[in-house]
Motif scaffolding. Structure first.
Motif, short mmCIF file in Angstrom:
data_model
loop_
_atom_site.label_atom_id
_atom_site.label_comp_id
_atom_site.label_asym_id
_atom_site.label_seq_id
_atom_site.Cartn_x
_atom_site.Cartn_y
_atom_site.Cartn_z
N VAL A 58 0.84 -1.20 0.00
CA VAL A 58 0.00 0.00 0.00
C VAL A 58 0.87 1.25 0.00
CG1 VAL A 58 -1.71 1.33 1.29
CG2 VAL A 58 -1.93 -1.15 1.12
N VAL A 59 1.91 1.27 0.82
CA VAL A 59 2.81 2.43 0.88
C VAL A 59 3.46 2.67 -0.48
CG1 VAL A 59 4.88 3.39 1.95
CG2 VAL A 59 3.21 2.18 3.35
N MET A 60 3.90 1.60 -1.13
CA MET A 60 4.53 1.74 -2.44
C MET A 60 3.55 2.27 -3.48
SD MET A 60 7.75 1.05 -2.59
CE MET A 60 9.10 0.11 -1.84
N ARG A 61 2.29 1.85 -3.40
CA ARG A 61 1.28 2.35 -4.33
C ARG A 61 1.06 3.85 -4.13
NH1 ARG A 61 0.42 -1.24 -8.47
NH2 ARG A 61 -0.24 -3.28 -7.70
N ILE A 62 0.98 4.27 -2.88
CA ILE A 62 0.80 5.69 -2.60
C ILE A 62 2.02 6.47 -3.06
CG2 ILE A 62 0.48 7.40 -0.76
CD1 ILE A 62 -1.04 5.24 0.82
N MET A 63 3.21 5.90 -2.84
CA MET A 63 4.44 6.54 -3.28
C MET A 63 4.44 6.74 -4.79
SD MET A 63 8.41 5.31 -2.70
CE MET A 63 8.32 3.91 -3.83
N ALA A 64 4.01 5.71 -5.53
CA ALA A 64 3.99 5.81 -6.99
C ALA A 64 3.10 6.96 -7.44
CB ALA A 64 3.52 4.49 -7.59
N LEU A 65 1.96 7.13 -6.79
CA LEU A 65 1.05 8.22 -7.15
C LEU A 65 1.65 9.58 -6.80
CD1 LEU A 65 -1.72 9.05 -8.22
CD2 LEU A 65 -2.61 8.83 -5.89
N SER A 66 2.29 9.68 -5.65
CA SER A 66 2.83 10.97 -5.21
C SER A 66 4.00 11.42 -6.06
CB SER A 66 3.27 10.87 -3.74
OG SER A 66 4.43 10.05 -3.60
N PHE A 67 4.67 10.48 -6.73
CA PHE A 67 5.80 10.84 -7.59
C PHE A 67 5.37 11.34 -8.97
CE2 PHE A 67 9.27 7.93 -5.55
CZ PHE A 67 9.20 8.71 -4.39
N VAL A 83 4.30 17.24 2.76
CA VAL A 83 3.66 17.83 3.96
C VAL A 83 2.44 17.01 4.37
CG1 VAL A 83 2.45 19.85 4.85
CG2 VAL A 83 4.54 20.14 3.49
N ALA A 84 1.64 16.60 3.38
CA ALA A 84 0.43 15.83 3.67
C ALA A 84 0.76 14.48 4.30
CB ALA A 84 -0.38 15.64 2.40
N PHE A 85 1.79 13.81 3.79
CA PHE A 85 2.16 12.50 4.35
C PHE A 85 2.68 12.63 5.78
CE2 PHE A 85 3.14 10.77 -0.18
CZ PHE A 85 1.78 10.64 -0.40
N LEU A 86 3.38 13.70 6.04
CA LEU A 86 3.88 13.92 7.40
C LEU A 86 2.76 14.28 8.37
CD1 LEU A 86 7.14 15.92 6.59
CD2 LEU A 86 7.05 13.65 7.62
N ALA A 87 1.79 15.03 7.87
CA ALA A 87 0.75 15.55 8.76
C ALA A 87 -0.38 14.55 8.99
CB ALA A 87 0.20 16.86 8.19
N VAL A 88 -0.88 13.93 7.92
CA VAL A 88 -2.06 13.06 8.06
C VAL A 88 -1.86 11.74 7.31
CG1 VAL A 88 -3.78 14.84 8.54
CG2 VAL A 88 -3.11 14.39 6.16
N PRO A 89 -0.87 10.94 7.67
CA PRO A 89 -0.63 9.68 6.94
C PRO A 89 -1.79 8.70 7.05
CG PRO A 89 0.64 9.74 8.97
CD PRO A 89 0.07 11.10 8.80
N GLY A 90 -2.44 8.68 8.20
CA GLY A 90 -3.54 7.75 8.40
C GLY A 90 -4.68 7.95 7.41
N LEU A 123 9.39 12.66 3.77
CA LEU A 123 10.75 13.18 3.68
C LEU A 123 11.37 12.93 2.31
CD1 LEU A 123 12.05 11.85 7.15
CD2 LEU A 123 11.14 14.13 6.62
N VAL A 124 10.86 11.91 1.60
CA VAL A 124 11.41 11.54 0.29
C VAL A 124 11.04 12.54 -0.79
CG1 VAL A 124 11.24 9.81 -1.55
CG2 VAL A 124 11.55 9.08 0.82
N GLN A 125 9.87 13.18 -0.68
CA GLN A 125 9.26 13.88 -1.81
C GLN A 125 10.16 14.94 -2.45
OE1 GLN A 125 6.20 12.90 -3.10
NE2 GLN A 125 6.48 11.26 -1.60
N VAL A 126 10.61 15.90 -1.67
CA VAL A 126 11.40 17.00 -2.23
C VAL A 126 12.73 16.47 -2.77
CG1 VAL A 126 12.65 19.11 -1.67
CG2 VAL A 126 10.30 18.80 -0.87
N ILE A 127 13.32 15.53 -2.06
CA ILE A 127 14.59 14.95 -2.49
C ILE A 127 14.44 14.31 -3.87
CG2 ILE A 127 16.31 13.16 -1.98
CD1 ILE A 127 15.66 13.65 1.01
N ASP A 128 13.39 13.50 -4.02
CA ASP A 128 13.21 12.80 -5.29
C ASP A 128 12.76 13.75 -6.40
OD1 ASP A 128 13.49 10.26 -6.58
OD2 ASP A 128 11.32 10.22 -6.81
N ALA A 129 12.11 14.85 -6.05
CA ALA A 129 11.73 15.84 -7.07
C ALA A 129 12.96 16.33 -7.82
CB ALA A 129 11.00 17.01 -6.41
#
Length: 460
Positions: free
Chosen positions: A290-299, A345-352, A377-383
């Motif tokens: 599930v985390v990987m699926r969300i990660m794929a969308l956020s990228f 920011v969204a993942f850090l604030a409201v991951p649930g 924490l990954v988002q900006v780095i991977d951008a």
């Protein structure tokens, strides 16, 4: 950039544009790519959402089986980098009549390789599943998924190649429209085939795979029909008996094999990642999926901007405008950081909140929520890494991009995952700290290459 702009290149040169107009061009080109890639990613997310209602074992099976499919299909799919890069350079040089030859050669090469890999997946799905799962239920469900999924491998590859040529021209809206239609079709077919609606049998995991296969086949037919429109066919000489050029095979393979190997290395690393996470529990594998699926969308915003930058760099270098190529790159980095930072920011604030969209099992949510915070924490780095990689690919520097990612992903992700998750007893959280380290090293490598390599001088 308007979808049908003539003659397919930018005017004035990117190097002479105002900053606001440059950002507008990147945004206009990237937005359809983002939507198209989101629609493609949503095919996997919809599988996860619907299969997740069947339990942890089906969810884990779809996660690892999807990676096994991707190990062959998506690694070969990334030959589309070569198709897009060569197309962009030809259009930038005003050589529109050669685009049909690029498309014909790319389709021929990918079809030959795709048929071979498709047969591997269809004939030995059990062997493939045994590589990553020892759980009998996960193994059995994964085999049924792979049989139906590999049946649609070739149409999916053709769709991506034709889309890449359109992206190289600058007509990114075409891939968006077809991709959205593909995803909508997949949603409907998933509902019908997974749960047995409208008189269809309830196929469960196998139904999810069949839905994706049918959707990809329809998408391939649709995008081929768009390529054969009279105006497009004539301008780019899409249908011509002399289109297949053996002289294009070498540059196509030279540009295409590094991204293919890069993706294969990454997916192999992720398969090892899942095998290590499987030592924790089936619940950890399901939560990690599930985390990987969300990660794929956020990228996807970063991926979309990267594709736009790849085209703009290729066209700019074709017009002998290296300043424009650099400006497009840094404008793209700014947009990627902005858009992906919102996800962070969204993942850090409201991951649930995000995790509950995919699962209603309290234990699954509790296991995956801390790992999702790491993705913040990954988002900006991977951008930064994604956008600079797109610029380097647009210039033709696919080999060095591959080397950096192979070292960071295939070389370091598995041992770091084992160290953090198993040796140090960090569990799923430790595994995703290893993912954070992977993307950080990748971004550092892309930054070094952009400043230190002579990418502006490469010939394509």
């Amino acid at each position: 950039m308007p979808a049908e702009r003539e003659p397919g290149t930018l005017d004035p040169r990117l190097g002479d544009m105002s900053r606001s107009r440059l950002l507008e061009v990147i945004f206009e080109m990237a937005t359809p790519v983002v939507l198209a890639n989101i629609s493609q990613t949503l095919m996997g997310l919809v599988d996860t959402l619907m299969v997740g209602r069947l339990g942890a074992a089906p969810l884990a099976a779809v996660g690892v089986a999807t990676l096994l499919f991707s190990a062959l299909a998506m690694s070969l799919k990334h030959a589309d980098v070569a198709a897009q890069t060569i197309t962009a350079r030809r259009v930038g040089q005003g050589r529109d009549a050669e685009v049909g030859a690029v498309l014909a050669t790319a389709v021929a090469v990918v079809t030959a390789a795709g048929l071979l890999l498709m047969l591997v997946g269809l004939m030995w799905p059990g062997f493939l599943m045994r590589l990553v799962s020892s759980d009998p239920e996960v193994h059995s469900l994964g085999v049924s998924y792979l049989r139906y999924r590999y049946a649609g491998m070739l149409p999916l590859l053709i769709y991506f190649i034709v889309k890449a040529v359109f992206d190289g021209i600058g007509w990114t809206a075409i891939g968006m429209v077809v991709g959205l239609a593909m995803n909508l079709t997949n949603v409907v077919l998933n509902y019908v085939l997974i749960f047995g609606k409208l008189g269809a049998p309830a196929m469960g995991v196998a139904g999810a795979a069949l839905a994706s296969t049918v959707s990809a086949t329809l998408a391939a037919l649709a995008i081929l029909m768009l390529a054969l429109r009279t105006s497009t066919r004539r301008r780019f000489r899409i249908l011509c008996r002399t289109n297949f050029h053996t002289r294009l095979i070498k540059p196509f393979i030279q540009l295409g094999w590094p991204p293919a190997v890069q993706v294969l290395g990454n997916i192999t690393a992720l398969l090892i990642f899942y095998a290590i996470v499987g030592k924790i529990s089936v619940l950890a594998v399901a939560a990690g999926n599930v985390v990987m699926r969300i990660m794929a969308l956020s990228f996807m915003p970063g991926v979309g901007v990267s594709v736009a930058v790849q085209t703009l760099v290729g066209q700019s270098l074709g017009r002998h405008d290296p300043r424009g190529a650099r400006r497009a790159t840094w404008g793209g980095v700014g947009l990627s950081v902005l858009f992906m930072g919102v996800f962070g920011v969204a993942f850090l604030a409201v991951p649930g909140f995000f995790f509950r969209l995919f699962a209603d099992d309290p234990a699954l949510i509790a296991a995956g929520t801390p790992a999702l915070r790491v993705l913040g924490l990954v988002q900006v780095i991977d951008a930064v890494g994604l956008t600079l990689a797109g610029a380097l690919r647009g210039a033709g520097a696919t080999r060095v991009v591959m080397l950096v990612d192979i070292i960071a992903g295939f070389g370091l992700l598995p041992p770091m995952t084992y160290l953090f998750a198993i040796v140090l007893n960090g569990g799923l959280m430790g595994a995703f700290l290893a993912v954070l380290a992977w993307f950080t090293l990748y971004a550092i490598g892309m930054t070094w290459l952009f400043f230190r390599s002579r990418w502006e001088t490469l010939q394509v």
